[in-house]
Design an enzyme around this catalytic site. Structure first.
Site, PDB file in Angstrom:
ATOM      1  N   ASN A   9       0.833  -1.202   0.000  1.00 23.95           N
ATOM      2  CA  ASN A   9       0.000   0.000   0.000  1.00 23.95           C
ATOM      3  C   ASN A   9       0.873   1.260   0.000  1.00 23.95           C
ATOM      4  OD1 ASN A   9      -2.250   1.620   0.014  1.00 23.95           O
ATOM      5  ND2 ASN A   9      -2.744   1.307   2.171  1.00 23.95           N
ATOM      6  N   GLU A  35       0.982  -2.983  -5.219  1.00 25.30           N
ATOM      7  CA  GLU A  35       0.521  -1.627  -4.888  1.00 25.30           C
ATOM      8  C   GLU A  35       1.691  -0.767  -4.385  1.00 25.30           C
ATOM      9  OE1 GLU A  35      -3.546   0.450  -3.147  1.00 25.30           O
ATOM     10  OE2 GLU A  35      -3.069  -1.583  -2.519  1.00 25.30           O
ATOM     11  N   ASP A 148      -1.953 -10.058  -4.320  1.00 23.84           N
ATOM     12  CA  ASP A 148      -3.238  -9.627  -3.792  1.00 23.84           C
ATOM     13  C   ASP A 148      -4.285  -9.933  -4.849  1.00 23.84           C
ATOM     14  OD1 ASP A 148      -5.456  -8.360  -2.825  1.00 23.84           O
ATOM     15  OD2 ASP A 148      -4.589  -6.341  -2.812  1.00 23.84           O
ATOM     16  N   ASN A 150      -7.550  -9.833  -4.218  1.00 24.75           N
ATOM     17  CA  ASN A 150      -8.752  -9.049  -3.916  1.00 24.75           C
ATOM     18  C   ASN A 150     -10.017  -9.895  -3.929  1.00 24.75           C
ATOM     19  OD1 ASN A 150      -8.555  -6.228  -3.153  1.00 24.75           O
ATOM     20  ND2 ASN A 150      -7.443  -5.911  -5.062  1.00 24.75           N
ATOM     21  N   HIS A 244      -2.535  -4.481   4.494  1.00 25.88           N
ATOM     22  CA  HIS A 244      -2.304  -5.911   4.284  1.00 25.88           C
ATOM     23  C   HIS A 244      -1.147  -6.361   5.181  1.00 25.88           C
ATOM     24  CE1 HIS A 244      -4.553  -6.600   0.393  1.00 25.88           C
ATOM     25  NE2 HIS A 244      -4.533  -5.281   0.446  1.00 25.88           N
TER      26      HIS A 244
END
Length: 253
Positions: A9, A35, A148, A150, A244
């Site tokens: 992130n 990300e 990830d 999602n 995360h």
């Protein structure tokens, strides 16, 4: 080979929260990041090199401060593949792969479905990446697809299984992930921990992490030919540089 996958992130924000010190302690052979939210030229690469990751590869989105993936490795890969060659997913920097002797490792960041337009984009990406990985395995059978996703696969993977109308736990998303696995992949964590309840993402809202109201969105999918080599698969919940946490899979030589 010890492989970690981590949606950070924002890699610059994670570095400011102690990511480099954590990375030195975790000491994976390869780490897949998602990300990253940065261009390579915005980073001080010496930080990663000094931590032991001389070989670091960054694949950013065209849009600044958005998406992006990376792979950091202690040893030099034989080849690095930036993107998939599918423009509809590559402009957002969602896939990078490093090929090593005996195994290839992909860092993948599957879109979230935050609104109707993004959900449509997510479903399109899901269709394309399933076909891409299926075809890729014809030439690279020993593949680890980290990242990830999602999506929570089963009720055990989400703190509130009644959330059926929310992207990330839609029936269509869960079915797709089941099909992805059935195409010849193994969810390494669930393979070794069939009944363990652990999550890899928590909302920043309502003190969700402290109350462990989480979702398991991050996976290390391993192709069937590597099944007997899966030694360990864990979720590293103590790392707190992101919403995360990292996941780890270890493969025997």
């Amino acid at each position: 080979m010890k492989i970690i996958s981590y949606n950070v992130n924002g890699i610059r924000a994670a570095v400011n929260k102690g990511f480099i010190e954590w990375l030195k302690g975790a000491n994976p052979d390869v780490i897949c990041l998602q990300e990253i939210k940065a261009m390579k030229e915005q980073l001080d690469l010496s930080l990663f090199e000094d931590a032991g990751y001389k070989y670091n590869y960054w694949y950013s989105a065209q849009k600044k401060g958005y998406s992006g993936v990376a792979i950091l490795s202690k040893t030099e890969p034989n080849h690095v593949e930036y993107g998939t060659g599918i423009e509809s997913m590559d402009f957002e920097g969602r896939n990078i792969r490093a090929d090593f002797n005996g195994v290839s490792v992909m860092s993948m960041y599957l879109p979230s479905g935050t609104n109707a337009d993004r959900l449509s984009y997510k479903f399109n990406y899901m269709d394309e990446i399933l076909e891409y990985v299926t075809n890729l395995r014809n030439t690279i059978p020993n593949l680890v697809v980290c990242g990830d996703y999602n999506i929570c696969h089963e009720a055990i993977d989400i703190h509130n299984p009644k959330m059926k109308g929310v992207s990330g736990f839609l029936p269509e998303e869960r079915e797709w992930l089941g099909n992805f696995i059935d195409s010849g992949l193994i969810d390494s964590f669930r393979h070794l921990n069939p009944e363990r309840v652990e999550y890899s993402w928590w909302s920043y809202r309502a003190n969700a992490r402290a109350n462990n109201k989480g979702w398991r969105l991050d996976y290390a999918m391993v192709t069937k030919p590597l099944e007997e080599k899966i030694k360990r698969a864990i979720i590293l919940t103590e790392a707190k540089h992101s919403d995360h946490c990292p996941i780890l899979v270890e493969l025997e030589d």
